[in-house]
Each structure stands twice: as C-alpha cells, then as structure tokens.
Design an enzyme around this catalytic site. Structure first.
Site, short mmCIF file in Angstrom:
data_model
loop_
_atom_site.label_atom_id
_atom_site.label_comp_id
_atom_site.label_asym_id
_atom_site.label_seq_id
_atom_site.Cartn_x
_atom_site.Cartn_y
_atom_site.Cartn_z
N CYS A 149 0.84 -1.19 0.00
CA CYS A 149 0.00 0.00 0.00
C CYS A 149 0.89 1.25 0.00
O CYS A 149 1.65 1.46 -0.94
CB CYS A 149 -0.98 -0.03 1.18
N HIS B 9 -3.82 -4.78 -0.13
CA HIS B 9 -3.40 -5.42 1.13
C HIS B 9 -3.51 -6.93 0.98
O HIS B 9 -4.61 -7.48 1.06
CB HIS B 9 -4.28 -4.94 2.28
N GLU C 114 -2.76 -9.18 3.07
CA GLU C 114 -3.23 -9.78 4.32
C GLU C 114 -4.73 -9.67 4.49
O GLU C 114 -5.31 -10.33 5.36
CB GLU C 114 -2.50 -9.15 5.51
#
EC number: 4.3.2.10
Length: 201
Positions: free
Chosen positions: A79, A181, A183
């Site tokens: 990001c 992202h 994750e």
C-alpha cells in the site's frame, strides 16, 4: 525471518498473522541491524506519505532499507509502502521517497470515488514468480486515495482498473510493491505472500 518495519503506519498484526498462516517467520522491528540480518523485509503503510517518510528518516531506517535493496534482499512494500519505494509523491505537496524505483505517485483520478476501497481484479502484464497460482482477474482488497502514476512499464506485473490503470503489483528484481493489502485479500493474498516467501534465501 522476515523483518516487518514497525514504524507506526497502520495495524500490522494482521500482516504478521497472515505470514504465520503460510509458514513464514516474521518479526516487527525498527532496529537497522535486525533488518539487515533478515532474509527479507516488508515495508507496510497506511496514512500520509509525508508522515511515513519523515518517520523512516527519524528512525534512521532509510539507509538500512537502501542497503537491503542494494544487497539483493527481497523487499516488499505494501500500500503506502509501495509508494514509498518510488522517487516522489504529490500527496498534499511534493515529497521525496526512497528512490529505489523510478516514478512518482499522485491522487487517483477524480472521475471515480476516492478513496478506492474494496475488492478489485488483477490484470497480469509481465511474467513473475509472484503470480504462481494467481489466475487472471483474481480479486484483491484495496484501500487508497493515491497510487503510482509514472513508472517503468517493464516493472508492471499486474494492474487494476479504477479511473484508469493503477499499478497493483510491481517488481524490479528483488524490489516488489503491492498497492492492495495481501493480508486482507483472502486466499489470493495468502498465496501472494507465500510466493514472496519463496524468494527468500
């Protein structure tokens, strides 16, 4: 061991949890020696570019990151961390980044709702081991108002479409950026982190 740069730019516990889930050992740190001794480095980031680069400078981490990059160690920016890899950002002014990749970032086109928040698809461009088991049009999760605007097209691995082409994954040798992202991107994100882990020595 993967060193996750813990400089206060967002909640990174979820990133560490995702790495653990795919069998990758990680450590949150701001210690230059630990960063240099790691097998790979992740530079996360949520928030303002100016605050992030100033904090990295204040913690004397910019030189450590440049040394890691020069030594060929895998370095992943996520990001805002991806935008920090580039030369400049025009987010509320003009700010110098790490200068590891040629290019600059700016605000997403005003023709679409900003921030770009939610799931969007990946269109693949250049071949990379990062794309192993990542099909075309896989969905990943974005949250950002700024994006890389100028870049070397040879480094573009995948893009997404939101008010124009937005670089989603870039790679120059050991330097990698992901605007989304991983994750927060379900099984696709976990696979991408696993593919990054496969680059570690």
């Amino acid at each position: 061991m993967i060193a996750i740069i813990d400089y206060g730019a967002g909640n990174i516990k979820s990133l560490q949890f995702a790495l653990t889930k795919v069998g990758l050992d990680s450590q949150l740190t701001t210690v230059p020696d630990i960063i240099k001794q790691s097998n790979g480095v992740i530079l996360p980031g949520v928030g303002a570019f100016r605050d992030a680069i100033n904090t990295l400078n204040d913690l004397e981490l910019t030189d450590a990151l440049k040394e890691v990059a020069a030594n060929g160690k895998p370095l992943l920016g996520i990001c805002l961390g991806m935008q920090l890899l580039y030369e400049k950002s025009y987010e509320d002014g003009k700010w110098n980044g790490l200068g590891l990749l040629h290019g600059k970032s700016g605000r997403i086109d005003a023709s679409v709702k900003v921030p770009h928040m939610g799931w969007n698809t990946l269109a693949h461009h250049n071949r990379s081991s990062l794309l192993g088991r990542i099909p075309e049009n896989s969905y990943v999760y974005f949250v950002h108002s700024y994006a890389v605007k100028s870049y070397n097209s040879e480094h573009l691995v995948s893009s997404t479409d939101y008010g124009g082409t937005i670089p989603a994954i870039v790679q120059k040798d050991n330097l990698i950026g992901m605007q989304f992202h991983p994750e927060k991107s379900g099984a696709v994100g976990l696979q991408l982190l696993q593919n990054f882990g496969a680059m570690l020595s």
